[in-house]
Design a protein around this motif. Structure first.
Motif, PDB file in Angstrom:
ATOM      1  N   CYS A 122       0.833  -1.208   0.000  1.00  0.00           N
ATOM      2  CA  CYS A 122       0.000   0.000   0.000  1.00  0.00           C
ATOM      3  C   CYS A 122       0.868   1.259   0.000  1.00  0.00           C
ATOM      4  O   CYS A 122       0.575   2.228  -0.717  1.00  0.00           O
ATOM      5  N   ALA A 123       1.933   1.242   0.801  1.00  0.00           N
ATOM      6  CA  ALA A 123       2.840   2.391   0.842  1.00  0.00           C
ATOM      7  C   ALA A 123       3.527   2.577  -0.505  1.00  0.00           C
ATOM      8  O   ALA A 123       3.710   3.712  -0.967  1.00  0.00           O
ATOM      9  N   TYR A 124       3.909   1.486  -1.138  1.00  0.00           N
ATOM     10  CA  TYR A 124       4.544   1.554  -2.462  1.00  0.00           C
ATOM     11  C   TYR A 124       3.604   2.190  -3.475  1.00  0.00           C
ATOM     12  O   TYR A 124       4.020   3.036  -4.278  1.00  0.00           O
ATOM     13  N   PHE A 125       2.345   1.819  -3.415  1.00  0.00           N
ATOM     14  CA  PHE A 125       1.371   2.387  -4.350  1.00  0.00           C
ATOM     15  C   PHE A 125       1.170   3.876  -4.094  1.00  0.00           C
ATOM     16  O   PHE A 125       1.115   4.674  -5.036  1.00  0.00           O
ATOM     17  N   ALA A 130       1.437   5.892  -7.565  1.00  0.00           N
ATOM     18  CA  ALA A 130       0.474   6.961  -7.833  1.00  0.00           C
ATOM     19  C   ALA A 130       1.146   8.239  -8.340  1.00  0.00           C
ATOM     20  O   ALA A 130       0.719   8.810  -9.348  1.00  0.00           O
ATOM     21  N   PRO A 131       2.218   8.726  -7.692  1.00  0.00           N
ATOM     22  CA  PRO A 131       2.890   9.907  -8.247  1.00  0.00           C
ATOM     23  C   PRO A 131       3.530   9.648  -9.607  1.00  0.00           C
ATOM     24  O   PRO A 131       3.557  10.535 -10.463  1.00  0.00           O
ATOM     25  N   ALA A 132       4.048   8.428  -9.809  1.00  0.00           N
ATOM     26  CA  ALA A 132       4.711   8.116 -11.074  1.00  0.00           C
ATOM     27  C   ALA A 132       3.738   8.079 -12.244  1.00  0.00           C
ATOM     28  O   ALA A 132       4.138   8.278 -13.395  1.00  0.00           O
ATOM     29  N   ILE A 133       2.467   7.844 -11.981  1.00  0.00           N
ATOM     30  CA  ILE A 133       1.468   7.875 -13.057  1.00  0.00           C
ATOM     31  C   ILE A 133       1.378   9.282 -13.645  1.00  0.00           C
ATOM     32  O   ILE A 133       1.249   9.461 -14.861  1.00  0.00           O
ATOM     33  N   GLY A 134       1.465  10.284 -12.775  1.00  0.00           N
ATOM     34  CA  GLY A 134       1.407  11.672 -13.248  1.00  0.00           C
ATOM     35  C   GLY A 134       2.759  12.219 -13.649  1.00  0.00           C
ATOM     36  O   GLY A 134       2.887  12.863 -14.696  1.00  0.00           O
ATOM     37  N   LEU A 135       3.767  11.961 -12.826  1.00  0.00           N
ATOM     38  CA  LEU A 135       5.126  12.454 -13.075  1.00  0.00           C
ATOM     39  C   LEU A 135       6.095  11.282 -12.938  1.00  0.00           C
ATOM     40  O   LEU A 135       6.576  10.999 -11.839  1.00  0.00           O
ATOM     41  N   TRP A 153       2.904  18.985  -6.021  1.00  0.00           N
ATOM     42  CA  TRP A 153       1.972  17.992  -6.575  1.00  0.00           C
ATOM     43  C   TRP A 153       2.273  16.616  -6.017  1.00  0.00           C
ATOM     44  O   TRP A 153       1.359  15.853  -5.706  1.00  0.00           O
ATOM     45  N   TRP A 154       3.559  16.270  -5.880  1.00  0.00           N
ATOM     46  CA  TRP A 154       3.928  14.959  -5.330  1.00  0.00           C
ATOM     47  C   TRP A 154       3.373  14.812  -3.908  1.00  0.00           C
ATOM     48  O   TRP A 154       2.813  13.766  -3.559  1.00  0.00           O
ATOM     49  N   LEU A 155       3.528  15.837  -3.084  1.00  0.00           N
ATOM     50  CA  LEU A 155       3.043  15.784  -1.712  1.00  0.00           C
ATOM     51  C   LEU A 155       1.529  15.625  -1.669  1.00  0.00           C
ATOM     52  O   LEU A 155       0.998  14.792  -0.918  1.00  0.00           O
ATOM     53  N   VAL A 156       0.818  16.416  -2.483  1.00  0.00           N
ATOM     54  CA  VAL A 156      -0.643  16.306  -2.530  1.00  0.00           C
ATOM     55  C   VAL A 156      -1.055  14.921  -3.013  1.00  0.00           C
ATOM     56  O   VAL A 156      -1.992  14.308  -2.481  1.00  0.00           O
ATOM     57  N   GLY A 184      -8.269   9.858  -7.071  1.00  0.00           N
ATOM     58  CA  GLY A 184      -8.226  10.460  -8.396  1.00  0.00           C
ATOM     59  C   GLY A 184      -8.034  11.962  -8.389  1.00  0.00           C
ATOM     60  O   GLY A 184      -7.735  12.561  -9.433  1.00  0.00           O
ATOM     61  N   LEU A 185      -8.163  12.585  -7.209  1.00  0.00           N
ATOM     62  CA  LEU A 185      -8.090  14.041  -7.100  1.00  0.00           C
ATOM     63  C   LEU A 185      -6.794  14.649  -7.647  1.00  0.00           C
ATOM     64  O   LEU A 185      -6.834  15.664  -8.350  1.00  0.00           O
ATOM     65  N   PRO A 186      -5.613  14.069  -7.373  1.00  0.00           N
ATOM     66  CA  PRO A 186      -4.371  14.716  -7.846  1.00  0.00           C
ATOM     67  C   PRO A 186      -4.267  14.817  -9.361  1.00  0.00           C
ATOM     68  O   PRO A 186      -3.553  15.689  -9.875  1.00  0.00           O
ATOM     69  N   TYR A 187      -4.973  13.959 -10.087  1.00  0.00           N
ATOM     70  CA  TYR A 187      -4.815  13.924 -11.539  1.00  0.00           C
ATOM     71  C   TYR A 187      -5.701  14.935 -12.266  1.00  0.00           C
ATOM     72  O   TYR A 187      -5.702  14.996 -13.494  1.00  0.00           O
ATOM     73  N   VAL A 188      -6.457  15.709 -11.474  1.00  0.00           N
ATOM     74  CA  VAL A 188      -7.223  16.792 -12.073  1.00  0.00           C
ATOM     75  C   VAL A 188      -6.281  17.800 -12.714  1.00  0.00           C
ATOM     76  O   VAL A 188      -6.538  18.354 -13.782  1.00  0.00           O
ATOM     77  N   PHE A 189      -5.145  18.025 -12.034  1.00  0.00           N
ATOM     78  CA  PHE A 189      -4.127  18.914 -12.599  1.00  0.00           C
ATOM     79  C   PHE A 189      -2.748  18.351 -12.288  1.00  0.00           C
ATOM     80  O   PHE A 189      -2.389  18.175 -11.129  1.00  0.00           O
TER      81      PHE A 189
END
Length: 255
Positions: A122-125, A130-135, A153-156, A184-189
């Motif tokens: 869970c921590a890995y995800f 999750a951050p790697a999907i966006g950045l 953005w990474w922190l959020v 899904g919230l972080p991927y809005v922007f």
């Protein structure tokens, strides 16, 4: 108990930090060194270009500060890498130990290696996938958005996804429906860079950097998976040992 948790975090952090450094030496470090060689070539070309009387206009190209300090390749670089990995691992281990301890106290978690693997996954995800999907992870020479916006953005992303996972795994009833919107919230922007991934004068070098970038994403993913699973298992073992020792001391005191 707090002092025991901190000591346990230091033990887990030192072990996993050194293991991470060793695993990085197999895939991550060689990829970074290869990318740095190409970036050094680009920097040298820009310096030669500037010496011939050409300068970049505002907003064009980028500047490499040759006077910036960096550890020397070899033992010095390995030591600084190991130190940063250990410090980061101690911090992450402390967070996981506190979370796992609270879950155990509330009878929501068993202190077994299997449950440690689940927490580590869970921590890995939350922290990597999750951050790697966006950045995605970047190699030297990659063009990217501003550092401050990416860090924020990474922190959020981590906080939002971790909260969503917590709601999904621990909440009951209709509250579980909040998990997916939170994740899904972080991927809005996402602060992505608009333009080519690499700004290099040599097309052959760009092709090589593209391959290195793809390889770096995969080796980073596998290395982080190993790290987080190791942290999860060791945290479960450390907590199990702490509670057994506390129980033994209590039995001796009441005997």
């Amino acid at each position: 108990m707090f002092r025991s948790l901190i000591f346990g975090a230091c033990v887990v952090g030192v072990v996993t930090g050194l293991l991470l450094t060793a695993v990085q030496a197999l895939g991550v470090t060689p990829t970074l060194l290869a990318a740095e060689q190409l970036e050094t070539y680009e920097s040298s070309a820009e310096v030669a270009h500037a010496h011939h009387g050409h300068t970049h206009g505002e907003g064009e190209g980028h500047y490499h500060d040759g006077s910036a300090w960096a550890p020397e390749d070899g033992v010095e670089r390995w030591l600084f890498t190991a130190l940063s990995n250990v410090l980061a691992a101690v911090g992450f281990s402390a967070i996981l130990l506190v979370i796992m301890n609270q879950l155990y106290v509330r009878d929501r978690l068993r202190l077994t290696p299997a449950h440690g693997l689940f927490i580590g996954l869970c921590a890995y995800f939350a922290v990597f996938v999750a951050p790697a999907i966006g950045l995605p992870p970047e190699i030297p020479g990659t063009a990217s958005a501003g550092l401050m916006s990416r860090q924020l953005w990474w922190l959020v992303s981590v906080l939002s996804v971790a909260t969503g996972l917590g709601v999904l795994c621990l909440a009951r009833g209709k509250i579980k429906a909040l998990a997916l919107p939170l994740m899904g919230l972080p991927y809005v922007f996402v602060p992505i860079h608009n333009g080519p991934l690499f700004d290099h004068p040599d097309a052959t070098a760009i092709a090589s950097l593209t391959v290195l970038h793809r390889d770096f994403i995969w080796v980073s993913a596998m290395t982080n998976l190993f790290f987080w699973l190791s942290v999860g298992v060791l945290c479960a073992v450390v907590l199990q040992r702490l509670y057994k020792n506390n129980q033994s001391h209590h039995e001796r005191a009441t005997a």
